[in-house]
Write an enzyme that holds these catalytic residues in place. Structure first.
Site, PDB file in Angstrom:
ATOM      1  NE  ARG A  90      -3.707   0.287   1.684  1.00  0.00           N
ATOM      2  CZ  ARG A  90      -4.703  -0.423   2.218  1.00  0.00           C
ATOM      3  NH1 ARG A  90      -4.857  -0.452   3.515  1.00  0.00           N
ATOM      4  NH2 ARG A  90      -5.518  -1.098   1.441  1.00  0.00           N
ATOM      5  CE1 TYR A  91       0.738   4.369   4.325  1.00  0.00           C
ATOM      6  CE2 TYR A  91       0.753   2.096   5.080  1.00  0.00           C
ATOM      7  CZ  TYR A  91       0.259   3.378   5.161  1.00  0.00           C
ATOM      8  OH  TYR A  91      -0.707   3.682   6.078  1.00  0.00           O
ATOM      9  NE  ARG A  94       5.412   2.117   6.003  1.00  0.00           N
ATOM     10  CZ  ARG A  94       5.074   3.238   5.399  1.00  0.00           C
ATOM     11  NH1 ARG A  94       5.654   3.595   4.281  1.00  0.00           N
ATOM     12  NH2 ARG A  94       4.135   4.020   5.904  1.00  0.00           N
ATOM     13  CB  CYS A 103      -4.224 -15.650  16.363  1.00  0.00           C
ATOM     14  SG  CYS A 103      -4.173 -14.620  14.881  1.00  0.00           S
ATOM     15  CB  CYS A 107      -8.773 -10.027  18.656  1.00  0.00           C
ATOM     16  SG  CYS A 107      -7.053 -10.291  19.130  1.00  0.00           S
ATOM     17  CB  CYS A 110      -9.545 -10.007  14.115  1.00  0.00           C
ATOM     18  SG  CYS A 110      -8.175 -10.143  12.939  1.00  0.00           S
ATOM     19  NE  ARG A 112      -4.543  -8.152   7.503  1.00  0.00           N
ATOM     20  CZ  ARG A 112      -3.467  -7.786   8.217  1.00  0.00           C
ATOM     21  NH1 ARG A 112      -2.795  -8.681   8.908  1.00  0.00           N
ATOM     22  NH2 ARG A 112      -3.072  -6.539   8.221  1.00  0.00           N
ATOM     23  CG  ASP A 270      -9.552  -0.886  11.214  1.00  0.00           C
ATOM     24  OD1 ASP A 270      -9.304   0.331  11.133  1.00  0.00           O
ATOM     25  OD2 ASP A 270      -8.664  -1.764  11.230  1.00  0.00           O
ATOM     26  CG  ASP A 307      -5.314   1.392   8.418  1.00  0.00           C
ATOM     27  OD1 ASP A 307      -5.171   1.973   7.314  1.00  0.00           O
ATOM     28  OD2 ASP A 307      -4.614   0.436   8.770  1.00  0.00           O
ATOM     29  CE  LYS A 314      -1.070   1.113  10.273  1.00  0.00           C
ATOM     30  NZ  LYS A 314      -0.738   0.507   8.975  1.00  0.00           N
TER      31      LYS A 314
HETATM   32  C1  LIG Z   1       0.157  -0.431   8.913  1.00  0.00           C
HETATM   33  C2  LIG Z   1       0.644  -0.860   7.626  1.00  0.00           C
HETATM   34  C3  LIG Z   1       1.986  -0.720   7.289  1.00  0.00           C
HETATM   35  C4  LIG Z   1       3.011  -0.133   8.227  1.00  0.00           C
HETATM   36  O1  LIG Z   1       2.731   1.188   8.507  1.00  0.00           O
HETATM   37  P1  LIG Z   1       3.738   2.033   9.409  1.00  0.00           P
HETATM   38  O2  LIG Z   1       3.024   3.326   9.603  1.00  0.00           O
HETATM   39  O3  LIG Z   1       5.011   2.149   8.626  1.00  0.00           O
HETATM   40  O4  LIG Z   1       3.952   1.288  10.677  1.00  0.00           O
HETATM   41  C5  LIG Z   1       2.378  -1.139   6.044  1.00  0.00           C
HETATM   42  N1  LIG Z   1       1.508  -1.645   5.160  1.00  0.00           N
HETATM   43  C6  LIG Z   1       0.201  -1.765   5.444  1.00  0.00           C
HETATM   44  C7  LIG Z   1      -0.717  -2.321   4.415  1.00  0.00           C
HETATM   45  C8  LIG Z   1      -0.275  -1.387   6.688  1.00  0.00           C
HETATM   46  O5  LIG Z   1      -1.584  -1.538   6.979  1.00  0.00           O
HETATM   47  S1  SF4 Z   2      -6.016  -8.901  15.921  1.00  0.00           S
HETATM   48 FE1  SF4 Z   2      -6.492 -10.599  14.485  1.00  0.00          FE
HETATM   49  S2  SF4 Z   2      -4.495 -11.185  13.666  1.00  0.00           S
HETATM   50 FE2  SF4 Z   2      -4.083  -9.989  15.522  1.00  0.00          FE
HETATM   51  S3  SF4 Z   2      -3.916 -11.527  17.167  1.00  0.00           S
HETATM   52 FE3  SF4 Z   2      -6.016 -10.800  17.136  1.00  0.00          FE
HETATM   53  S4  SF4 Z   2      -7.095 -12.298  15.832  1.00  0.00           S
HETATM   54 FE4  SF4 Z   2      -4.900 -12.518  15.416  1.00  0.00          FE
END
Ligand SMILES: *Cc1c(COP(=O)(O)O)cnc(C)c1O
Ligand code: SF4
Length: 367
Positions: A90-91, A94, A103, A107, A110, A112, A270, A307, A314
């Site tokens: 996305r960025y 990175r 996990c 959670c 979560c 995802r 989220d 986010d 973010k």
């Molecule tokens: C959070 C996130 C990152 C890392 O973000 P930082 O602000 O550098 O910690 C990188 N890629 C994705 C898709 C993210 O959601």
């Molecule tokens: S937030 Fe989602 S990915 Fe992270 S520990 Fe909890 S269940 Fe696992």
């Protein structure tokens, strides 16, 4: 099997065990379990003091998760930025690398949950494609190893991933995102930290949401990681009924510092399907930020971010400390609400740039 694997194996995970332990309706637990896997380590379950307390709420299923018309499956539109199944790019510089579907505990909020806990969606066979993608993209200098939880993998499996990434010249730093120090601190062993420290510079972001999660066991785990030279950050999710008050958050951030963890982000919850019962107003998040900044160590003040839905990434939110900016002066409010004035430097024609300066303009990595 290692001790931690035995503890993990004894987790509460069947609807029968969960319903019995917490006095819930079995049929309801079964319905929630079909939507998103349930699992609670015996260690974390032992920290729950009573029904509905802040630790209980995070891991024990609730019928509210079945509510219709709330939130989205993929609230951050990660799937649109996913060139191969294990990567979210996305960025500019990175990527997020999903290496483990499971996990230690799940959670209930979560972000995802559409993928986590599902071995078909985050599968070991996608790891190779992920490594190859990173190899081919020389702009990637930072890899965030995530999932699910990467520390659920065996030492050998995890080391193989770290070694493959370390062998890529343009990858400068590695990060691991994990909730294992909170849910299963017994997994942090001498053998693990001795392996991890071979792959520096390696950072770790952990995930604690409540001061009661900082126990002698988790403190021991965090100290071992810090002793291995791994800089530790923490990501907290702002959750209704868990940590949505200033005193709880302040105590959490202060306690994290005592175990050498630097608070990194507080996330606004989220817009995830079936998690409306966890969401607070954004004003609550700003109030918490204001209750930290100035009132306690600057080290204890993380960034408060949303986010953005739609894949915006973010975005930091900061309360209004600046009251006005003119060519003459900046009028500001301090942490206690008092007003101060900073005189501007006198120059001829000082214009604030209306658009981003060219040096900061970057092409989107969207593929
Ligand atoms: C959070 C996130 C990152 C890392 O973000 P930082 O602000 O550098 O910690 C990188 N890629 C994705 C898709 C993210 O959601
Ligand atoms: S937030 Fe989602 S990915 Fe992270 S520990 Fe909890 S269940 Fe696992």
């Amino acid at each position: 099997m290692d001790d931690w694997q035995l503890i993990l194996r004894d987790s509460l995970r069947t609807p029968e065990e969960i319903a019995e332990r917490f006095g819930l309706d079995l049929e309801e637990v079964r319905r929630v379990n079909r939507e998103f896997k349930i699992q609670i380590t015996p260690y974390y379950a032992s920290l729950i003091r009573r029904k509905g307390d802040p630790l209980y709420k995070q891991v024990v299923p609730d019928v509210a998760e079945l509510a219709e018309n709330t939130g989205e499956e993929d609230p951050l539109d990660e799937d649109l930025d996913s060139p191969v199944p294990s990567i979210v790019h996305r960025y500019p510089d990175r990527v997020l690398f999903l290496v483990s579907h499971s996990c230690a505990s799940y959670c209930r909020f979560c972000t995802r949950k559409r993928k986590v806990g599902d071995p078909m969606k985050i599968h070991p066979r996608y790891i190779e494609d992920g490594v190859n993608y990173i190899k081919e993209h020389r702009e990637v200098r930072d890899v965030i190893i995530s999932g699910g939880d990467p520390l659920i993998l065996s030492d050998e499996k995890l080391e193989s991933i770290l070694a493959q990434l370390r062998a890529i010249k343009h990858v400068e730093i590695l990060r691991i995102g994990s909730r294992v120090p909170c849910f299963l601190p017994q997994r942090i062993t001498e053998k693990l930290v001795n392996m991890l420290k071979k792959y520096h510079p390696l950072y770790m972001n952990v995930h604690f949401n409540h001061p009661d999660e900082i126990t002698p066991e988790s403190s021991r785990a965090l100290n071992m990681l810090a002793d291995a030279g791994i800089p530790l950050g923490n990501q907290t999710v702002l959750l209704k009924g868990v940590n949505d008050d200033v005193m709880t958050m302040r105590r959490l951030m202060q306690k994290l510092l005592t175990v050498r963890v630097r608070p990194y982000y507080i996330y606004q919850a989220d817009y995830v399907k079936g998690t409306d019962h966890f969401r607070t107003t954004v004003e609550k998040g700003l109030e918490i930020y204001q209750g930290l900044r100035g009132w306690t160590s600057g080290l204890a003040v993380p960034q408060y971010v949303i986010d953005a839905p739609g894949g915006g990434g973010k975005i930091p939110l900061i309360p209004e400390y600046v009251q006005s900016i003119t060519d003459e002066k900046v009028v500001m409010r301090n942490y206690a609400g008092e007003i101060f004035v900073y005189p501007q430097v006198k120059t001829q024609k000082r214009k604030r740039p209306r658009t981003q300066p060219p040096c900061l303009r970057v092409e989107s990595p969207r593929v």
